[in-house]
Design a protein around this motif. Structure first.
Motif, PDB file in Angstrom:
ATOM      1  N   THR A 208      15.270  34.141  13.425  1.00  7.71           N
ATOM      2  CA  THR A 208      15.438  35.533  12.770  1.00  7.71           C
ATOM      3  C   THR A 208      13.897  36.208  12.732  1.00  7.71           C
ATOM      4  O   THR A 208      12.845  35.704  12.835  1.00  7.71           O
ATOM      5  CB  THR A 208      15.840  35.408  11.422  1.00  7.71           C
ATOM      6  OG1 THR A 208      14.915  34.576  10.816  1.00  7.71           O
ATOM      7  CG2 THR A 208      17.354  34.570  11.408  1.00  7.71           C
TER       8      THR A 208
ATOM      9  N   LYS B 190      12.784  37.309  10.129  1.00  6.64           N
ATOM     10  CA  LYS B 190      12.161  36.850   9.222  1.00  6.64           C
ATOM     11  C   LYS B 190      11.229  36.030   9.478  1.00  6.64           C
ATOM     12  O   LYS B 190       9.914  35.653   8.943  1.00  6.64           O
ATOM     13  CB  LYS B 190      13.178  36.788   7.861  1.00  6.64           C
ATOM     14  CG  LYS B 190      12.462  36.511   6.482  1.00  6.64           C
ATOM     15  CD  LYS B 190      13.724  36.324   5.459  1.00  6.64           C
ATOM     16  CE  LYS B 190      13.165  35.787   3.976  1.00  6.64           C
ATOM     17  NZ  LYS B 190      14.114  35.810   3.012  1.00  6.64           N
TER      18      LYS B 190
ATOM     19  N   SER C 174       7.149  35.288   9.718  1.00  2.00           N
ATOM     20  CA  SER C 174       6.376  34.430   8.836  1.00  2.00           C
ATOM     21  C   SER C 174       5.304  33.626   9.957  1.00  2.00           C
ATOM     22  O   SER C 174       4.061  33.271   9.214  1.00  2.00           O
ATOM     23  CB  SER C 174       7.329  33.357   8.127  1.00  2.00           C
ATOM     24  OG  SER C 174       7.843  32.800   9.181  1.00  2.00           O
TER      25      SER C 174
ATOM     26  N   SER D  36      15.275  44.626  12.875  1.00  2.93           N
ATOM     27  CA  SER D  36      14.588  44.193  11.747  1.00  2.93           C
ATOM     28  C   SER D  36      13.198  43.885  11.878  1.00  2.93           C
ATOM     29  O   SER D  36      12.418  43.488  11.024  1.00  2.93           O
ATOM     30  CB  SER D  36      15.443  43.190  11.010  1.00  2.93           C
ATOM     31  OG  SER D  36      15.931  42.009  11.961  1.00  2.93           O
TER      32      SER D  36
ATOM     33  N   ASP E  77      10.703  46.138   9.973  1.00  6.41           N
ATOM     34  CA  ASP E  77      10.845  46.316   8.524  1.00  6.41           C
ATOM     35  C   ASP E  77      10.152  44.765   8.001  1.00  6.41           C
ATOM     36  O   ASP E  77       9.610  44.941   7.052  1.00  6.41           O
ATOM     37  CB  ASP E  77      12.492  46.134   8.371  1.00  6.41           C
ATOM     38  CG  ASP E  77      13.004  47.403   8.003  1.00  6.41           C
ATOM     39  OD1 ASP E  77      12.266  48.290   7.656  1.00  6.41           O
ATOM     40  OD2 ASP E  77      14.107  47.519   8.510  1.00  6.41           O
ATOM     41  N   GLU E  78      10.402  43.647   8.859  1.00  2.00           N
ATOM     42  CA  GLU E  78       9.812  42.532   8.120  1.00  2.00           C
ATOM     43  C   GLU E  78       8.278  42.352   8.238  1.00  2.00           C
ATOM     44  O   GLU E  78       7.804  41.926   7.409  1.00  2.00           O
ATOM     45  CB  GLU E  78      10.431  41.440   9.259  1.00  2.00           C
ATOM     46  CG  GLU E  78      11.913  41.122   8.716  1.00  2.00           C
ATOM     47  CD  GLU E  78      11.984  40.287   7.415  1.00  2.00           C
ATOM     48  OE1 GLU E  78      11.176  39.912   6.789  1.00  2.00           O
ATOM     49  OE2 GLU E  78      13.220  40.603   6.784  1.00  2.00           O
TER      50      GLU E  78
ATOM     51  N   LYS F  95       7.045  44.361   5.543  1.00  2.00           N
ATOM     52  CA  LYS F  95       7.388  43.708   4.266  1.00  2.00           C
ATOM     53  C   LYS F  95       6.331  42.676   4.008  1.00  2.00           C
ATOM     54  O   LYS F  95       5.809  42.362   2.875  1.00  2.00           O
ATOM     55  CB  LYS F  95       8.896  43.503   4.137  1.00  2.00           C
ATOM     56  CG  LYS F  95       9.453  43.361   2.949  1.00  2.00           C
ATOM     57  CD  LYS F  95      10.599  42.684   2.905  1.00  2.00           C
ATOM     58  CE  LYS F  95      11.885  43.242   3.837  1.00  2.00           C
ATOM     59  NZ  LYS F  95      12.961  42.611   3.697  1.00  2.00           N
ATOM     60  N   GLN F  96       6.536  41.756   5.056  1.00  2.00           N
ATOM     61  CA  GLN F  96       5.594  40.363   4.747  1.00  2.00           C
ATOM     62  C   GLN F  96       4.148  40.379   5.084  1.00  2.00           C
ATOM     63  O   GLN F  96       3.522  39.605   4.628  1.00  2.00           O
ATOM     64  CB  GLN F  96       6.073  39.491   5.798  1.00  2.00           C
ATOM     65  CG  GLN F  96       7.622  38.963   5.311  1.00  2.00           C
ATOM     66  CD  GLN F  96       8.105  37.885   6.355  1.00  2.00           C
ATOM     67  OE1 GLN F  96       7.348  36.792   6.525  1.00  2.00           O
ATOM     68  NE2 GLN F  96       9.147  37.790   6.890  1.00  2.00           N
TER      69      GLN F  96
END
Lengths: 417, 429
Positions: free
Chosen positions: A219, A221, A225, A262, A265-266, A269-270
């Motif tokens: 993903t 996300k 990470s 996405s 966006d991630e 965000k992160q």
């Protein structure tokens, strides 16, 4: 600020039709129109158009903070103009956002950089002209066919005024060094070198759909990470891959498009990463060290060398026979022959002749119209022989016309005297 | 583990592909430590050994038992010769030479071609069936007199023997399909042969096919369940002596077709391809080496095309002549219409000759360094011939890579696969 630099490669060769030796001297059209159109149209619908649409939306959504770059080969552009003009339009829309950089390469996606400086420069200029004409801006950053690069290639593109160049972050070149910095040419320190982070790039390009991979399913996300886990000192993540990754190699059904959608966006965000184009990256960061690459490297296969194109006797023979014609080409002014000269140089023709038997074989089989390397060689040599016959004829005609012209001039001057 | 094997001819009497394969495989199997073979062959040679044969069991068929100590083998194998007129295939002249019978007499049982095809004319049919039946009676007796764990029968003439041995002993049966009647007949299958083949396949516990091409035929045309059919490719005996180079008496390149001139081998496609090449270039000659029922027709075809000055027929070649012919060749071509395997391209590669083979041959499934075309695609065939002659780098690469590829194709590894199949078959029983 740390940088993510995204670059996508778009290339399609003009695949040759089955060309028999008894066609030599009779048939001067070499291309497999049906296959070329079918493949280009299919990939346009599976990949180029839907991906362009997503990227355009992302650029608008993130108001200039999401940036990408493309390199589109001349042979791909020519085929879009023939078979999928809507693809050109959609790239033009992307170009208008000013968040997209188009890179320079050789028009025919050729291996000429390994052979001849003059011819190389000609082909790069021809490509830059085309990009400028279509997208309004002349490329400032260069990437060679299949990221093939060496000091010598750096020297040539620096000479042409390019500011930076992209290549593979090959382990054998880097040693203990990290690809996540900006480097420069050992002699021409103004020429910046961006190195592909092949691990993170290949996670998307090759492993995304591999259900045996421990990280599957991937993903956005999770992927982002990993970016955070990278050493804090390191500055740049260069994610370089074939554009066909999106929707063609990795299928829509597996979720590659939602991953792409996405991703920014991630990131926002992160992390504290920002997106930059290659040229912006080369301006924004300071080169940390020179990078010395004596023997050409590429982004292909495990070895990251030239063996996929120039690894066996067949490939060398075809390559040498092709470039044995380069002196004669200087004397030729026939447009059709000159265009064929471009298309016959495309690296894919040599790639099809590859005899390496390893896991890479799968990649080599992709889009490959030939059953085996020998068939690829035979067909290419037949075409090249016909081309050579026609080139010789054209030059003969030129000569006889020139001598006719000279005769007339002499005659006239005699009469005047 | 002990195998009762119903095989075919051993040196020095090998006359074709089936014998070569049987011998090679047995030799490979002899390398496996805990495997013993009881080898049974029909013996038609009327030579000195006949008086050593003894009658066994109730049958009036003579059997010669001897320990066979072939030098190349890792151990001696038990070898039973059964007096029988069954032969895998035979060239009419050869047959006369070996047996002293006239062809007409012999024809009563076995006017067969290289794949064991028998042109049943009705009046011979019964005799052949009698011979097969006799052989299976002997098989039954042998199986009662000996201990073994598994039975292995090579090609259709021995299937009934395999079945009889299975019924008598209750041991599992493996049959080895080197060809089917669909290959031999070009689709016009002989119902008697088909019936024998099908019964053998149905009775077998496991079936070995020499290619996936043959496997597909066994499954589709004989209705056999795919699970019990496995492909194990043939191999080739390593070359012992390369011999000296032969000097051609002329400069032209030689393109060679070597095999029986029968429909199955596709000789007419070779001629058409040759014609296409000769229309474009001059420095090449074509050779059709072998004999067969289509030879006359082929000579006519060549004459009609007006290429007789460049297209040569040698007739049947024997022994060293075959290898000499290969050594003189620049290209070897096998345009077979239906070839279950095809060992001869491997022999050409051993002799450093680049090969062109048809997709319709089993060997095409395993070879990397060969040019493959469809048998009917004479354009592609002509193109391949032209390329091998005109692009020397290709020919050179084929020679070196082909040679190393063919060197790696060993009977030992085929035998190892057969041995594993035995073990699986025994477990399943």
């Amino acid at each position: 600020m740390k940088t993510i630099c995204l670059y996508f490669q778009i290339h399609q060769p003009f695949r040759l039709k089955p060309y028999r030796f008894f066609d030599m001297g009779h048939d001067d059209y070499y291309y497999d129109d049906y296959n070329n159109e079918t493949i280009v149209r299919r990939i346009a619908d599976n990949c180029y158009l839907p991906s362009n649409k997503i990227l355009l939306e992302l650029i608008k959504k993130h108001k200039g903070n999401f940036k990408i770059s493309f390199s589109i080969s001349g042979t791909a552009i020519d085929q879009f103009q023939l078979y999928a003009p809507d693809v050109i339009e959609s790239f033009q829309k992307l170009a208008e956002t000013n968040c997209v950089e188009f890179l320079g390469e050789t028009y025919a996606h050729s291996l000429v950089g390994l052979k001849d400086e003059n011819e190389f420069k000609k082909q790069v200029i021809k490509h830059s002209d085309k990009i400028e004409q279509l997208f309004g801006k002349r490329p400032q950053v260069f990437r060679n066919t299949e990221l093939i690069y060496s000091n010598q290639i750096g020297h040539m593109v620096d000479d042409m005024g390019f500011k930076a160049v992209l290549t593979e972050g090959a382990q054998n070149i880097l040693g203990w060094k990290s690809p996540n910095y900006l480097y420069h040419h050992p002699v021409h320190s103004n020429l910046k070198v961006l190195l592909k982070n092949y691990k993170l790039s290949d996670d998307i390009a090759f492993r995304f759909s591999n259900i045996n991979w421990s990280q599957w399913p991937l993903t956005a996300k999770k992927y982002v990470s990993w970016l955070n886990e990278i050493n804090k000192e390191e500055e740049i993540i260069n994610l370089f891959m074939d554009y066909e990754t999106f929707g063609e190699h990795q299928k829509k059904e597996i979720g590659i498009f939602s991953f792409l959608q996405s991703l920014p966006d991630e990131v926002f965000k992160q992390t504290s990463f920002s997106f930059k184009t290659p040229f912006e990256t080369s301006l924004h960061h300071k080169p940390i060290a020179p990078i010395n690459i004596e023997t050409p490297i590429s982004w292909a296969d495990e070895n990251r060398d030239l063996s996929a194109w120039l690894g066996n006797e067949l490939q060398h023979e075809a390559f040498n026979k092709l470039y044995a014609l380069k002196e004669k080409i200087q004397l030729c002014n026939d447009n059709k022959l000159l265009l064929n000269w471009q298309y016959l140089q495309t690296s894919d023709h040599f790639y099809y002749m590859c005899t390496k038997h390893c896991s890479d074989g799968d990649v080599h089989a992709y889009f490959n119209p030939y059953e085996n390397p020998y068939a690829a060689f035979m067909n290419y040599m037949n075409v090249l022989n016909d081309f050579s016959i026609r080139l010789n004829k054209a030059i003969e005609n030129n000569k006889s016309q020139t001598s006719k012209h000279e005769k007339t001039v002499k005659q006239l001057s005699c009469e005047l005297v | 583990m002990k195998v009762l094997m119903f095989g075919w001819e051993f040196p020095p009497h090998i006359s074709g592909g089936l014998g070569t394969a049987c011998y090679g495989l047995t030799k490979g199997l002899s390398c496996i430590k805990d495997l013993d073979i009881l080898f049974v062959v029909p013996k038609t040679h009327g030579d000195e050994e006949e008086n050593k044969m003894k009658l066994i069991g109730a049958s009036d068929v003579s059997v010669l038992k001897r320990e066979l100590d072939v030098k190349a083998f890792k151990k001696t194998i038990e070898y039973l010769e059964v007096k029988s007129k069954l032969m895998p295939y035979v060239d009419p002249e050869d047959f006369k030479h070996q047996t002293g019978y006239t062809v007409e007499e012999a024809g009563a049982f076995l006017k067969t071609d290289d794949q064991g095809k028998i042109p049943f004319s009705g009046k011979y049919g019964n005799n052949l069936l009698t011979e097969i039946a006799n052989y299976s009676v002997v098989a039954k007796v042998i199986s009662e007199d000996h201990n073994f764990d598994i039975i292995h029968a090579h090609d259709w003439l021995t299937y009934p023997a395999g079945i009889a041995a299975k019924q008598a002993s209750g041991k599992p049966l493996v049959i080895h399909v080197h060809a089917t009647d669909f290959d031999r007949s070009g689709g016009k299958v002989n119902p008697v042969v088909y019936d024998i083949e099908k019964k053998g396949m149905e009775a077998a516990d496991s079936i070995i096919t020499v290619s996936n091409l043959t496997r597909k035929i066994v499954i589709e045309k004989y209705g056999i369940s795919p699970e019990k059919v496995s492909t194990i490719y043939n191999a080739v005996e390593p070359l012992v002596d390369e011999g000296k180079m032969l000097k051609k008496g002329f400069d032209e390149k030689i393109v060679t077709f070597l095999g029986r001139i029968t429909m199955q081998k596709g000789p007419e496609y070779f001629i058409e391809a040759a014609n296409k090449v000769l229309n474009k270039m001059d420095n090449v000659r074509f050779v059709m080496a072998g004999s067969g029922d289509m030879m006359k027709k082929m000579i006519h075809q060549v004459a009609e095309l007006g290429i007789s000055d460049k297209f040569h027929f040698t007739g049947f070649l024997k022994g060293d002549d075959v290898f000499d012919m290969l050594k003189m060749s620049d290209v070897y071509i096998m345009p077979s219409v239906s070839e279950p395997f095809g060992i001869s391209p491997l022999e050409a590669m051993q002799a450093n000759v680049p090969v062109i083979i048809s997709h319709q041959s089993g060997v095409a499934e395993m070879l990397k360094h060969a040019i493959k075309t469809d048998y009917w695609d004479v354009d592609a065939m002509a193109d391949a011939i032209h390329s091998l002659i005109n692009y020397p780098v290709m020919s050179k690469m084929f020679k070196t890579r082909g040679k190393s590829e063919v060197t790696s194709i060993k009977w030992e590894s085929s035998a190892r696969k057969v041995y594993n199949l035995y073990k699986e078959t025994l477990i399943a029983n």
